[in-house]
Write an enzyme that holds these catalytic residues in place. Structure first.
Site, PDB file in Angstrom:
ATOM      1  N   LYS A  47       3.615   1.699   6.972  1.00 26.53           N
ATOM      2  CA  LYS A  47       2.887   1.493   8.231  1.00 26.53           C
ATOM      3  C   LYS A  47       1.665   0.605   8.011  1.00 26.53           C
ATOM      4  CE  LYS A  47       4.259   5.778  10.527  1.00 26.53           C
ATOM      5  NZ  LYS A  47       3.794   7.074  11.072  1.00 26.53           N
TER       6      LYS A  47
ATOM      7  N   SER B 251      -0.623   6.538   8.059  1.00 21.65           N
ATOM      8  CA  SER B 251      -0.446   7.981   7.892  1.00 21.65           C
ATOM      9  C   SER B 251       0.885   8.399   8.474  1.00 21.65           C
ATOM     10  CB  SER B 251      -1.592   8.725   8.593  1.00 21.65           C
ATOM     11  OG  SER B 251      -1.502  10.117   8.356  1.00 21.65           O
ATOM     12  N   ASP B 252       1.431   9.469   7.935  1.00 19.00           N
ATOM     13  CA  ASP B 252       2.654  10.029   8.478  1.00 19.00           C
ATOM     14  C   ASP B 252       2.629  11.534   8.194  1.00 19.00           C
ATOM     15  OD1 ASP B 252       5.259   9.035   9.769  1.00 19.00           O
ATOM     16  OD2 ASP B 252       5.965  10.479   8.283  1.00 19.00           O
ATOM     17  N   GLN B 253       3.490  12.264   8.886  1.00 17.34           N
ATOM     18  CA  GLN B 253       3.507  13.717   8.699  1.00 17.34           C
ATOM     19  C   GLN B 253       4.917  14.252   8.890  1.00 17.34           C
ATOM     20  OE1 GLN B 253       1.829  16.556  11.725  1.00 17.34           O
ATOM     21  NE2 GLN B 253       0.350  16.932  10.092  1.00 17.34           N
TER      22      GLN B 253
ATOM     23  N   SER C 160       0.546  12.336   4.908  1.00 21.50           N
ATOM     24  CA  SER C 160       0.206  11.259   3.976  1.00 21.50           C
ATOM     25  C   SER C 160      -0.906  10.410   4.558  1.00 21.50           C
ATOM     26  CB  SER C 160       1.431  10.395   3.698  1.00 21.50           C
ATOM     27  OG  SER C 160       1.960   9.886   4.913  1.00 21.50           O
TER      28      SER C 160
END
Length: 196
Positions: free
Chosen positions: A52, A68-70, A105
Site C-alpha cells: 500500500k 497499514s493493514d489488518q 501491520s
C-alpha cells in the site's frame, strides 16, 4: 516537516491518525489484497502494508508514507468482513467465550530513499459468553457489517468483551499510534515537538 501521506481511504485510520495533530493527506492505494498461497496471516498483513505504501509513492516523490493493514484471526482462520447481518451474527457466536487476535501491520515508507520500516502489532479481544439474542440485538443496533470481526470496539461492541489485551487500543481500530510515533521519531519527526 516532510509531507505525511496515509495510504488509505479508511475513515477509521484517518480518524486515528488525526489524533497526532500533524498535517497529512490521504491517497487510495488500489491494490489486490488477496492472500498468496501458503502465506501466514502475519506475512499477509506485512506484505499489504508495504504494498500500500509503495503503491502511492510515485504520486508523492518526497514523502513519508504510512501503509497499514489488518486481519482478524480465530483458531487459525483469517476472518473477513461479514458483509451482511447473518454472517456477522455467525462470526460473533463463533467467538462467544473465546478470543480473536487482530494483527495490524504498519509500514513507514520514505518515497525518496525507498527505505522503510514495517512492524506487525497483535491485539487480542476476549469475548464474554454471549447469547444469540444478545448478538442479534447488537448486530441490528450497530450494523458492524464492514468491520473485521463483526464489531465496533469504539462503540456498543465493547459490551461483547470480557477483556482486551494489547499495547495500544488504537491498534484494534486499525493503526498502532504508539509504534507509529516511534517510526516517525526514527525519521527525525518528534510528534510532540512538531505541534502547531
Amino acid at each position: 516537516m516532510r509531507t505525511l501521506v496515509l495510504s488509505s481511504t479508511s475513515v477509521f485510520r484517518k480518524a486515528i491518525l488525526e489524533k497526532l495533530n500533524l498535517p497529512f493527506i490521504c491517497d487510495k492505494p488500489n491494490i489486490d489484497e488477496a492472500p498468496l498461497a501458503g502465506e501466514t496471516p502475519e506475512q499477509l498483513v506485512e506484505r499489504l502494508a508495504v504494498s500500500k505504501a509503495r503503491k502511492v509513492a510515485d504520486n508523492h516523490p518526497d514523502a513519508l508514507i504510512i501503509g497499514s493493514d489488518q486481519v482478524a484471526v480465530h483458531q487459525g482462520d483469517i476472518l473477513g468482513k461479514p458483509g451482511n447481518e447473518k454472517n456477522a451474527i455467525a462470526q460473533l457466536m463463533r467467538f462467544s467465550g473465546d478470543h480473536v487476535t487482530f494483527l495490524t501491520s504498519l509500514c513507514l515508507y520514505d518515497s525518496a530513499s525507498k527505505n522503510y520500516e514495517v512492524i506487525v502489532e497483535p491485539f487480542s479481544v476476549y469475548f464474554r459468553e454471549l447469547t444469540l439474542q444478545q448478538v442479534s440485538s447488537y448486530v441490528e443496533a450497530e450494523q458492524p457489517l464492514n468491520c473485521a470481526g463483526s464489531f465496533k470496539s469504539e462503540g456498543l461492541g465493547v459490551c461483547l468483551f470480557e477483556r482486551l489485551q494489547g499495547d495500544d487500543p488504537n491498534t484494534l481500530i486499525g493503526l498502532p499510534l504508539i509504534r507509529l510515533t516511534k517510526l516517525l521519531a526514527n525519521q527525525g519527526i518528534d510528534v510532540l515537538a512538531s505541534q502547531p
